[in-house]
Design an enzyme around this catalytic site. Structure first.
Site, PDB file in Angstrom:
ATOM      1  N   LYS A  22       1.000  -1.069  -0.008  1.00 34.61           N
ATOM      2  CA  LYS A  22       0.010   0.032   0.046  1.00 34.61           C
ATOM      3  C   LYS A  22       0.846   1.208  -0.020  1.00 34.61           C
ATOM      4  CE  LYS A  22      -1.822   1.850   3.954  1.00 34.61           C
ATOM      5  NZ  LYS A  22      -1.458   3.161   4.136  1.00 34.61           N
ATOM      6  N   ASN A  23       2.076   1.351   0.955  1.00 33.70           N
ATOM      7  CA  ASN A  23       2.416   2.441   0.894  1.00 33.70           C
ATOM      8  C   ASN A  23       3.797   2.704   0.012  1.00 33.70           C
ATOM      9  OD1 ASN A  23       0.995   2.892   3.196  1.00 33.70           O
ATOM     10  ND2 ASN A  23       2.515   2.382   4.527  1.00 33.70           N
ATOM     11  N   ARG A  93      -4.042  10.496   3.624  1.00 37.91           N
ATOM     12  CA  ARG A  93      -2.839  11.324   4.152  1.00 37.91           C
ATOM     13  C   ARG A  93      -1.839  11.169   2.804  1.00 37.91           C
ATOM     14  NH1 ARG A  93      -0.528  13.538   8.066  1.00 37.91           N
ATOM     15  NH2 ARG A  93       1.710  13.646   8.154  1.00 37.91           N
ATOM     16  N   CYS A 117      -4.949   8.382   9.398  1.00 39.36           N
ATOM     17  CA  CYS A 117      -5.219   7.722  10.764  1.00 39.36           C
ATOM     18  C   CYS A 117      -4.856   8.874  11.792  1.00 39.36           C
ATOM     19  CB  CYS A 117      -4.307   6.522  10.708  1.00 39.36           C
ATOM     20  SG  CYS A 117      -4.876   5.250   9.823  1.00 39.36           S
ATOM     21  N   ARG A 122       0.266  15.105  13.401  1.00 37.00           N
ATOM     22  CA  ARG A 122       1.076  14.621  12.286  1.00 37.00           C
ATOM     23  C   ARG A 122       1.535  15.705  11.503  1.00 37.00           C
ATOM     24  NH1 ARG A 122      -1.879   9.170   9.535  1.00 37.00           N
ATOM     25  NH2 ARG A 122       0.309   9.054   9.153  1.00 37.00           N
ATOM     26  N   PRO A 123       2.530  16.333  11.802  1.00 35.52           N
ATOM     27  CA  PRO A 123       2.884  17.491  11.077  1.00 35.52           C
ATOM     28  C   PRO A 123       3.600  17.275   9.704  1.00 35.52           C
ATOM     29  CG  PRO A 123       4.658  16.946  12.873  1.00 35.52           C
ATOM     30  CD  PRO A 123       3.520  15.926  12.984  1.00 35.52           C
ATOM     31  N   ASP A 125       6.138  19.464   8.607  1.00 32.57           N
ATOM     32  CA  ASP A 125       6.912  20.615   8.439  1.00 32.57           C
ATOM     33  C   ASP A 125       8.549  20.256   7.972  1.00 32.57           C
ATOM     34  OD1 ASP A 125       7.176  18.992  11.158  1.00 32.57           O
ATOM     35  OD2 ASP A 125       8.907  19.733  11.293  1.00 32.57           O
ATOM     36  N   GLN A 126       8.713  19.027   8.023  1.00 33.68           N
ATOM     37  CA  GLN A 126      10.005  18.407   7.172  1.00 33.68           C
ATOM     38  C   GLN A 126       9.834  18.468   5.716  1.00 33.68           C
ATOM     39  OE1 GLN A 126      12.666  17.794   8.912  1.00 33.68           O
ATOM     40  NE2 GLN A 126      11.494  19.043  10.308  1.00 33.68           N
ATOM     41  N   ASP A 306       3.718   0.264  12.148  1.00 34.44           N
ATOM     42  CA  ASP A 306       2.364  -0.109  11.471  1.00 34.44           C
ATOM     43  C   ASP A 306       2.160  -1.791  11.998  1.00 34.44           C
ATOM     44  OD1 ASP A 306       2.882   1.632   8.394  1.00 34.44           O
ATOM     45  OD2 ASP A 306       2.304   2.130  10.659  1.00 34.44           O
ATOM     46  N   ARG A 398      -9.060   0.153   3.732  1.00 32.96           N
ATOM     47  CA  ARG A 398      -8.106   1.032   3.044  1.00 32.96           C
ATOM     48  C   ARG A 398      -6.668   0.279   2.757  1.00 32.96           C
ATOM     49  NH1 ARG A 398      -6.707   5.686   6.930  1.00 32.96           N
ATOM     50  NH2 ARG A 398      -5.274   6.218   5.000  1.00 32.96           N
TER      51      ARG A 398
HETATM   52  C1  EPZ Z   1       4.066   6.656   6.662  1.00 33.53           C
HETATM   53  O1  EPZ Z   1       3.221   7.844   7.205  1.00 33.53           O
HETATM   54  C2  EPZ Z   1       2.885   5.627   6.627  1.00 33.53           C
HETATM   55  N1  EPZ Z   1       1.685   5.941   5.674  1.00 33.53           N
HETATM   56  C3  EPZ Z   1       2.362   5.360   8.078  1.00 33.53           C
HETATM   57  O2  EPZ Z   1       1.595   3.944   7.897  1.00 33.53           O
HETATM   58  C4  EPZ Z   1       3.345   4.959   8.826  1.00 33.53           C
HETATM   59  O3  EPZ Z   1       3.147   4.740  10.288  1.00 33.53           O
HETATM   60  C5  EPZ Z   1       4.752   6.010   8.836  1.00 33.53           C
HETATM   61  O4  EPZ Z   1       5.071   6.368   7.629  1.00 33.53           O
HETATM   62  C6  EPZ Z   1       5.928   5.672   9.570  1.00 33.53           C
HETATM   63  O5  EPZ Z   1       6.530   4.332   9.266  1.00 33.53           O
HETATM   64  C7  EPZ Z   1       1.989   6.179   4.385  1.00 33.53           C
HETATM   65  O6  EPZ Z   1       3.098   5.780   3.803  1.00 33.53           O
HETATM   66  C8  EPZ Z   1       0.787   6.511   3.526  1.00 33.53           C
HETATM   67  P1  EPZ Z   1       6.461   9.871   8.826  1.00 33.53           P
HETATM   68  P2  EPZ Z   1       4.102   9.170   7.436  1.00 33.53           P
HETATM   69  O7  EPZ Z   1       6.452  11.039   8.126  1.00 33.53           O
HETATM   70  O8  EPZ Z   1       5.089   9.510   6.192  1.00 33.53           O
HETATM   71  C9  EPZ Z   1       7.083  12.980  12.456  1.00 33.53           C
HETATM   72  C10 EPZ Z   1      -0.289   2.731   7.771  1.00 33.53           C
HETATM   73  O9  EPZ Z   1      -0.654   2.099   8.577  1.00 33.53           O
HETATM   74  N2  EPZ Z   1       7.045  13.978  11.240  1.00 33.53           N
HETATM   75  O10 EPZ Z   1       7.264   8.683   8.615  1.00 33.53           O
HETATM   76  O11 EPZ Z   1       2.943  10.230   7.892  1.00 33.53           O
HETATM   77  C11 EPZ Z   1       5.848  12.306  12.627  1.00 33.53           C
HETATM   78  O12 EPZ Z   1       4.914  12.985  13.481  1.00 33.53           O
HETATM   79  C12 EPZ Z   1       0.223   4.102   8.109  1.00 33.53           C
HETATM   80  O13 EPZ Z   1       0.094   2.285   6.541  1.00 33.53           O
HETATM   81  C13 EPZ Z   1       7.408  15.135  11.429  1.00 33.53           C
HETATM   82  O14 EPZ Z   1       7.622  15.574  12.707  1.00 33.53           O
HETATM   83  O15 EPZ Z   1       4.920   9.241   8.931  1.00 33.53           O
HETATM   84  C14 EPZ Z   1       5.807  10.930  13.217  1.00 33.53           C
HETATM   85  O16 EPZ Z   1       6.312  11.053  14.570  1.00 33.53           O
HETATM   86  C15 EPZ Z   1      -0.333   4.573   9.338  1.00 33.53           C
HETATM   87  N3  EPZ Z   1       7.269  16.247  10.620  1.00 33.53           N
HETATM   88  C16 EPZ Z   1       7.425  10.706  12.459  1.00 33.53           C
HETATM   89  O17 EPZ Z   1       7.835  11.722  12.063  1.00 33.53           O
HETATM   90  C17 EPZ Z   1       7.159  15.845   9.327  1.00 33.53           C
HETATM   91  O18 EPZ Z   1       7.122  16.775   8.581  1.00 33.53           O
HETATM   92  C18 EPZ Z   1       7.263   9.649  11.506  1.00 33.53           C
HETATM   93  O19 EPZ Z   1       6.374  10.177  10.652  1.00 33.53           O
HETATM   94  C19 EPZ Z   1       6.816  14.371   8.807  1.00 33.53           C
HETATM   95  C20 EPZ Z   1       6.556  13.511   9.949  1.00 33.53           C
END
Ligand code: EPZ
Length: 422
Positions: A22-23, A93, A117, A122-123, A125-126, A306, A398
């Site tokens: 999916k991802n 998302r 979810c 879920r910022p 900013d990066q 996950d 989903r």
């Molecule tokens: C992806 O979400 C996945 N979703 C999520 O899977 C998964 O839990 C996550 O990566 C971690 O592996 C998709 O790929 C569609 P992150 P993503 O950016 O990209 C912080 C599922 O069940 N962060 O890696 O949104 C954030 O708050 C879903 O399939 C910032 O601070 O996750 C978190 O604490 C649920 N600033 C950490 O980083 C940012 O700009 C990891 O988030 C971005 C993220």
């Protein structure tokens, strides 16, 4: 409305074939727009998130056809950088990948803040940090992120947080930026490597995906290609844990065992036998009380966040007390309330859940709080004697293709039931 009705207690025996990731699909499908001609993408999972993403591509003017199961043919020649509205992004998302693609291809993008979810803040900013480093002007008005740039120029970007989404989005925005972009502290998930491989199949020049340093040399044009998406690490892990929880002998087929190593190792810590073959893993379990263990979620190659709800569910009947630490998301233990309704003995304190094993979970009506929590409720229903119903299953749709069919084929008593809402 629909729910799953599960009569638990059956052991699982047989083979489950895993669908595409999916991802990976949710990043690769929008990335196909860079080609401005046909891309054929294979091993696409038939899940609602993919259907939502294809709707967004059609709204932008792409032609998307589904000539056979698991195949999408995408032609982005008529795509325009229209605004992606809240109505579309609240369901998905991953809609934020359109920021990187539209900015990278057209020099402009407008995408409403994403949904998905809820595990606390879920910022993005990066993502914005990366776009600005490439020279884009980014602003947020009325909950819509606007990014514009006459000409994106390569840069070195250090991500303050290991972020899957930001790593993929910056890669997308940089793929045609002049010069060599370096992303440091990049996420290393298998789906990031898959996106890089897909883009390179289209003529991009990306190296280092899967390590914490990714180098992207901008190219002028990207062309169509045919590409097959990797198997879904989390779907596979979910069924591995289900087999371990209820007992039996299940072959999880069409996988890349290396992607499952952290899950395999944790199952072996619990006393479960996992046999790796070239493209499958075999899970053999007595289904009695697993050994207690300690799980901590971290970015790949660590234990995937996950898989946290599913694994915690397995540990509800562990021999002793287990510890689960959620180190990626702020608040990913909401599902524990549902497990407590089934008799689980779990104490949550901040980022840590202490799970004291009970003999058995008791069947009960429960709800899916989010996608992976929903999968955990299915596992809990398979573990509990009696009839468990799982509501809110659209959240499970989903990310899991043919879940009822796949589990029924290995002996689970699970069905999808329609009912009138009170
Ligand atoms: C992806 O979400 C996945 N979703 C999520 O899977 C998964 O839990 C996550 O990566 C971690 O592996 C998709 O790929 C569609 P992150 P993503 O950016 O990209 C912080 C599922 O069940 N962060 O890696 O949104 C954030 O708050 C879903 O399939 C910032 O601070 O996750 C978190 O604490 C649920 N600033 C950490 O980083 C940012 O700009 C990891 O988030 C971005 C993220």
């Amino acid at each position: 409305m629909e729910k799953y009705v599960i009569h638990g207690g059956n052991k699982l025996n047989g083979t489950i074939n895993i669908s595409g990731a999916k991802n990976a699909a949710l990043a690769i499908i929008p990335a196909a727009l860079f080609a401005r001609e046909k891309c054929r993408i294979e091993n696409v999972p038939d899940i609602s998130d993919v259907r939502t993403m294809t709707k967004i591509l059609r709204y932008l003017g792409a032609e998307v056809s589904n000539p056979e199961k698991g195949v999408l043919v995408i032609d982005g020649k008529n795509v325009k950088p229209l605004t992606i509205t809240d109505e579309m992004t609240r369901k998905l998302r991953a809609s934020y990948y359109l920021l990187g693609v539209l900015l990278g291809e057209f020099g402009q993008a407008a995408v409403a803040l994403p949904g998905g979810c809820y595990f606390g803040v879920r910022p993005v900013d990066q993502h914005i940090k990366g776009f600005e480093a490439l020279g884009a002007t980014v602003s947020t008005e009325n909950a819509v992120i606007n990014a514009t740039c006459d000409e994106l120029v390569a840069s070195s970007i250090y991500l303050d947080v290991v972020s899957v989404g930001a790593t993929m989005n910056v890669m997308l925005a940089a793929v045609k930026a002049k010069g060599k972009t370096v992303i440091e502290n990049a996420a290393r998930e298998p789906h990031i490597v898959d996106l890089a491989n897909f883009l390179n199949s289209m003529g991009a020049d990306i190296r280092g995906a899967g390590t914490e340093v990714i180098k992207i040399r901008g190219v002028e044009e990207l062309h169509g290609c045919t590409y097959s998406i990797i198997p879904d690490q989390i779907e596979a892990g979910t069924y591995m844990v289900a087999a371990a929880a209820v007992g039996g002998d299940v072959i999880i087929n069409n996988v890349i065992p290396k992607h499952l190593e952290s899950i395999t190792n944790k199952l072996e810590d619990c006393g479960v036998t996992v046999i790796e073959e070239d493209e499958s893993v075999r899970v053999i379990s007595e289904g009695c009380r697993p050994r207690a263990c300690r799980v901590k979620t971290t970015p790949h190659p660590g234990f995937p966040t996950d898989m946290q709800p599913q694994f915690a569910t397995l540990l509800c009947t562990c021999n002793g007390t287990s510890t689960v630490v959620e180190d990626v998301w702020d608040n990913r233990f909401k599902y524990v309330d549902q497990l407590r309704r089934m008799g689980a003995n779990i104490i949550v304190n901040g980022d840590t859940a202490l799970i004291t094993g009970v003999d058995k979970l008791h069947a009960a009506p429960v709800e899916a709080d989010d996608l992976r929590a929903g999968a955990a409720m299915v596992i809990a229903g398979l573990m509990a004697d009696g009839e468990t119903s799982v509501g809110n299953i659209k959240l499970i749709d989903r990310g899991y293709e043919d879940l009822v069919e796949k589990l029924t084929a290995v002996g689970a008593d699970i069905s999808r039931v329609t009912f009138e809402e009170d």
